[in-house]
Enzyme design. Structure first.
Site, short mmCIF file in Angstrom:
data_model
loop_
_atom_site.label_atom_id
_atom_site.label_comp_id
_atom_site.label_asym_id
_atom_site.label_seq_id
_atom_site.Cartn_x
_atom_site.Cartn_y
_atom_site.Cartn_z
N ALA A 78 -2.81 -3.09 4.62
CA ALA A 78 -2.14 -3.35 3.35
C ALA A 78 -0.65 -3.55 3.59
O ALA A 78 -0.08 -2.98 4.53
CB ALA A 78 -2.37 -2.21 2.37
N ASP A 79 -0.04 -4.34 2.75
CA ASP A 79 1.40 -4.54 2.83
C ASP A 79 1.92 -4.91 1.46
O ASP A 79 1.16 -5.41 0.61
CB ASP A 79 1.78 -5.62 3.85
CG ASP A 79 3.25 -5.56 4.21
OD1 ASP A 79 3.63 -4.67 5.00
OD2 ASP A 79 4.03 -6.37 3.67
N GLN A 80 3.20 -4.68 1.25
CA GLN A 80 3.81 -4.97 -0.04
C GLN A 80 5.18 -5.59 0.18
O GLN A 80 5.94 -5.13 1.03
CB GLN A 80 3.94 -3.69 -0.85
CG GLN A 80 4.43 -3.87 -2.28
CD GLN A 80 4.48 -2.55 -3.02
OE1 GLN A 80 5.23 -1.66 -2.66
NE2 GLN A 80 3.66 -2.41 -4.05
N ALA A 115 -0.71 -6.74 -0.97
CA ALA A 115 -1.82 -7.41 -0.31
C ALA A 115 -2.71 -6.39 0.38
O ALA A 115 -2.24 -5.37 0.90
CB ALA A 115 -1.29 -8.41 0.72
#
Length: 202
Positions: A78-80, A115
């Site tokens: 996950a990433d933001q 994401a």
């Protein structure tokens, strides 16, 4: 009791407290393993500039990096990203940079692009990006300094210098988007994927 039904352990390629909390609260047993990747290097080499695309790229790379060492497991990356118009923000390096970021964000609306990607056998089998719109209230320097004093070192652990689940809530006047997106893990589409794969009991 866990709702996880996979034959191999579910893995979260992150040590994010918020992401671990979301999975645990959803009743999923998992292992948390940090993805050892150079995020800024990967972002720079990709040539990508869109916040949505960058978040998805990094989520994929985290999932794949951990998946290589655990090929039979489903690995969640996950990433933001935080974007104010065309400008991308990174985690502030210290208090001074946090103050500068908050001055720019105050009184404006920014976008959080969260994401998630799932890898198995080193290949991406699912991905999704969700967006939340965050409107900060107008704030004086005195108010911002009071917030920084109260929040302490936590302001350097997330983009935007805030955690909405903590003192960061005081910075905002309007929020559009679901709670999970804001905390950095689009949980509803992730659970829908795991359900389709018959990996969870509910």
């Amino acid at each position: 009791m866990t709702l996880w039904r996979g034959k191999s352990p579910l893995i979260l390629a992150s040590q994010s407290r918020a992401r671990k909390m979301l999975l645990a609260n959803a009743g999923l047993a998992f292992e948390a393993i940090t993805a050892d990747i150079d995020e800024r290097g990967i972002q720079s080499a990709s040539g990508l500039s869109g916040p949505r695309e960058i978040a998805l790229l990094l989520a994929r790379e985290k999932a794949k990096a951990v998946s290589i060492g655990h090929p039979t497991s489903y690995v969640i990356g996950a990433d933001q990203t935080l974007a104010l118009g065309d400008r991308l923000f990174n985690k502030p390096a210290g208090r001074a940079q946090a103050l500068a970021q908050l001055r720019d964000l105050a009184g404006n609306s920014h976008a959080l692009n969260s994401a998630v990607a799932v890898a198995r056998d080193g290949k991406i089998v699912f991905e999704d990006v969700s967006v939340a719109r965050m409107t900060m209230r107008h704030m004086t320097d005195a108010e911002l300094m009071s917030y920084l004093d109260a929040a302490g070192d936590a302001v350097t652990t997330s983009v935007g210098a805030y955690q909405l689940e903590g003192l960061g809530i005081h910075l905002f006047e309007r929020i559009e988007g679901d709670h999970f997106t804001i905390l950095g893990l689009p949980l509803l589409p992730l659970l829908a994927f795991l359900r389709r794969e018959q990996l969870i009991a509910i």
